[in-house]
Design a protein around this motif. Structure first.
Motif, PDB file in Angstrom:
ATOM      1  N   ALA A  15       3.676   3.802  -2.152  1.00 56.63           N
ATOM      2  CA  ALA A  15       2.075   3.218  -1.045  1.00 56.63           C
ATOM      3  C   ALA A  15       2.229   4.495  -0.263  1.00 56.63           C
ATOM      4  CB  ALA A  15       3.408   2.126   0.096  1.00 56.63           C
ATOM      5  N   GLN A  19      -2.011   6.019   0.188  1.00 53.62           N
ATOM      6  CA  GLN A  19      -2.863   6.301   1.183  1.00 53.62           C
ATOM      7  C   GLN A  19      -3.219   7.908   1.724  1.00 53.62           C
ATOM      8  OE1 GLN A  19      -0.273   6.501   4.914  1.00 53.62           O
ATOM      9  NE2 GLN A  19      -2.069   4.773   5.436  1.00 53.62           N
ATOM     10  N   LYS A 244      -3.095  -0.976  14.421  1.00 49.98           N
ATOM     11  CA  LYS A 244      -2.061  -1.210  14.151  1.00 49.98           C
ATOM     12  C   LYS A 244      -2.064  -0.115  12.793  1.00 49.98           C
ATOM     13  CE  LYS A 244      -0.949  -5.975  15.667  1.00 49.98           C
ATOM     14  NZ  LYS A 244      -0.267  -5.667  15.980  1.00 49.98           N
ATOM     15  N   GLU A 245      -1.283   0.845  12.494  1.00 48.95           N
ATOM     16  CA  GLU A 245      -1.460   1.082  11.402  1.00 48.95           C
ATOM     17  C   GLU A 245      -1.678   1.361  10.265  1.00 48.95           C
ATOM     18  OE1 GLU A 245       1.516   5.070  10.266  1.00 48.95           O
ATOM     19  OE2 GLU A 245       2.015   3.942  11.312  1.00 48.95           O
ATOM     20  N   ASN A 246      -0.762  -0.141   9.452  1.00 44.18           N
ATOM     21  CA  ASN A 246      -0.943  -0.490   7.865  1.00 44.18           C
ATOM     22  C   ASN A 246      -2.534  -1.638   8.574  1.00 44.18           C
ATOM     23  OD1 ASN A 246      -0.238  -2.617   9.854  1.00 44.18           O
ATOM     24  ND2 ASN A 246       0.896  -3.520   8.605  1.00 44.18           N
ATOM     25  N   THR A 247      -3.859  -0.933   8.720  1.00 40.98           N
ATOM     26  CA  THR A 247      -5.456  -1.486   8.990  1.00 40.98           C
ATOM     27  C   THR A 247      -5.311  -0.079   8.319  1.00 40.98           C
ATOM     28  OG1 THR A 247      -5.245  -1.006  11.211  1.00 40.98           O
ATOM     29  CG2 THR A 247      -4.273  -2.449  10.318  1.00 40.98           C
ATOM     30  N   GLY A 250      -5.976   1.696  10.823  1.00 40.51           N
ATOM     31  CA  GLY A 250      -4.782   2.722  10.936  1.00 40.51           C
ATOM     32  C   GLY A 250      -5.002   3.859   9.197  1.00 40.51           C
ATOM     33  N   THR A 251      -5.583   3.475   8.224  1.00 43.73           N
ATOM     34  CA  THR A 251      -6.029   4.872   7.297  1.00 43.73           C
ATOM     35  C   THR A 251      -7.195   5.794   7.940  1.00 43.73           C
ATOM     36  OG1 THR A 251      -5.575   3.256   5.719  1.00 43.73           O
ATOM     37  CG2 THR A 251      -6.643   5.036   5.068  1.00 43.73           C
ATOM     38  N   GLY A 276      -9.569  -5.379   3.851  1.00 36.75           N
ATOM     39  CA  GLY A 276      -8.355  -4.579   4.334  1.00 36.75           C
ATOM     40  C   GLY A 276      -8.664  -5.475   6.008  1.00 36.75           C
TER      41      GLY A 276
END
Length: 316
Positions: A15, A19, A244-247, A250-251, A276
């Motif tokens: 993962a 990223q 939120k980081e896991n979006t 966030g990327t 996403g």
């Protein structure tokens, strides 16, 4: 404990690697944006390639109260008008409030600050400056070549949220056809997205896609953190937020540029075929709930600004 750590690393590494690859792709394909036009608009040259053959361009926004969205949209709109011959600017706002402003843009009739008071969250210094620029542009043009401002929403549409977007699309299509030429559409991401990924209700953008096909191009606007203006009993109210980081947001926030445009039609790309999440803030405050999108399907490209600030209310 060591064994558990090794297991965590084994499962987490793919993962993390994915990223890193995504961020590397963003850094290679993104166009860095200036914060304003003081040193020119050469950073917007990508528009020439992206908008070739397009007659309707949608400019979204993750909120109706973000200064940097308004500034970048103003820069793009000025370029579309002055360099690419766009003549209709359509706002997600009732026609009754926009029509007097359009009269000002055509003839100079009225006091713009007074005319903008009914615009609620759009009653800002940033949009005032845009309108003033259009007024100056129109002064030098013949009647048929002046920019027209249009409001495609109506309070009559608000009785049923399920069909509001359809009615807005119909109104916009009617005006586009009657005026001719090229159209810029200013609306929230939720309304302007081409597909129904964001919900089961078919959005305005979906209706516009059916009408205009490949001639319809949409840029979404996203952010990760900062402040925003919303409404509380009809008055501006500022709130802080953080994504939120896991979006997707966030990327994007890990990319090297603070502000950039990212085309989604550059292939191969890591976001093709995926769903996403981007930042979403409504006009009345509630904790932001990320909205699902399909890059390249809902939006042809995205303007991302990592840190944003609240819009500036226009002083009378």
């Amino acid at each position: 404990m060591f064994r558990l750590f090794v297991i965590f690393i084994f499962f987490a590494t793919p993962a993390v690697y994915a990223q890193v690859n995504d961020i590397d792709w963003i850094n290679r394909n993104a166009y860095e944006l200036k914060s304003n036009s003081d040193s020119g608009n050469d950073d917007l040259l990508f528009l020439s390639k992206e908008l070739k053959g397009k007659t309707v361009v949608g400019l979204g926004e993750a909120s109706h109260g973000t200064r940097e969205f308004y500034v970048q949209k103003r820069r793009i709109i000025e370029s579309l008008i002055s360099q690419y011959n766009f003549k209709l600017l359509a706002f997600e706002f009732p026609y009754s409030a926009i029509a007097p402003i359009n009269l000002y843009l055509q003839s100079g009739q009225g006091d713009l600050k007074q005319l903008m008071q009914p615009l609620v969250l759009y009653n800002t210094e940033e949009i005032y400056e845009l309108f003033q620029w259009i007024r100056e542009y129109n002064k030098t043009k013949s009647s048929k070549n002046k920019v027209v401002l249009h409001g495609f929403d109506s309070e009559d549409f608000w009785y049923d949220a399920l069909i509001r977007d359809m009615l807005m699309a119909e109104k916009l299509i009617e005006t586009h056809n009657s005026i001719g030429g090229k159209t810029i559409v200013w609306a929230h991401n939720v309304h302007i997205a081409k597909d129904t990924t964001m919900g089961k209700v078919e959005g305005m953008g979906s209706h516009l896609k059916k009408q205009f096909g490949k001639k319809f191009y949409v840029i979404g606007f996203d952010t990760y953190q900062g402040s925003v203006n919303v409404l509380n009993s009809g008055k501006f109210e500022m709130h802080r937020f953080e994504g939120k980081e896991n979006t997707l947001s966030g990327t994007f926030a890990k990319a090297k540029h603070e502000a950039f445009f990212l085309p989604f039609n550059t292939k191969p790309g890591p976001f093709t075929g995926m769903t996403g999440y981007i930042t979403n803030i409504y006009s009345i405050w509630q904790e932001p709930t990320p909205l699902p999108i399909r890059p390249g399907v809902d939006f042809d490209g995205m303007i991302f600004i990592k840190n944003t600030s609240a819009s500036v209310k226009l002083n009378q």
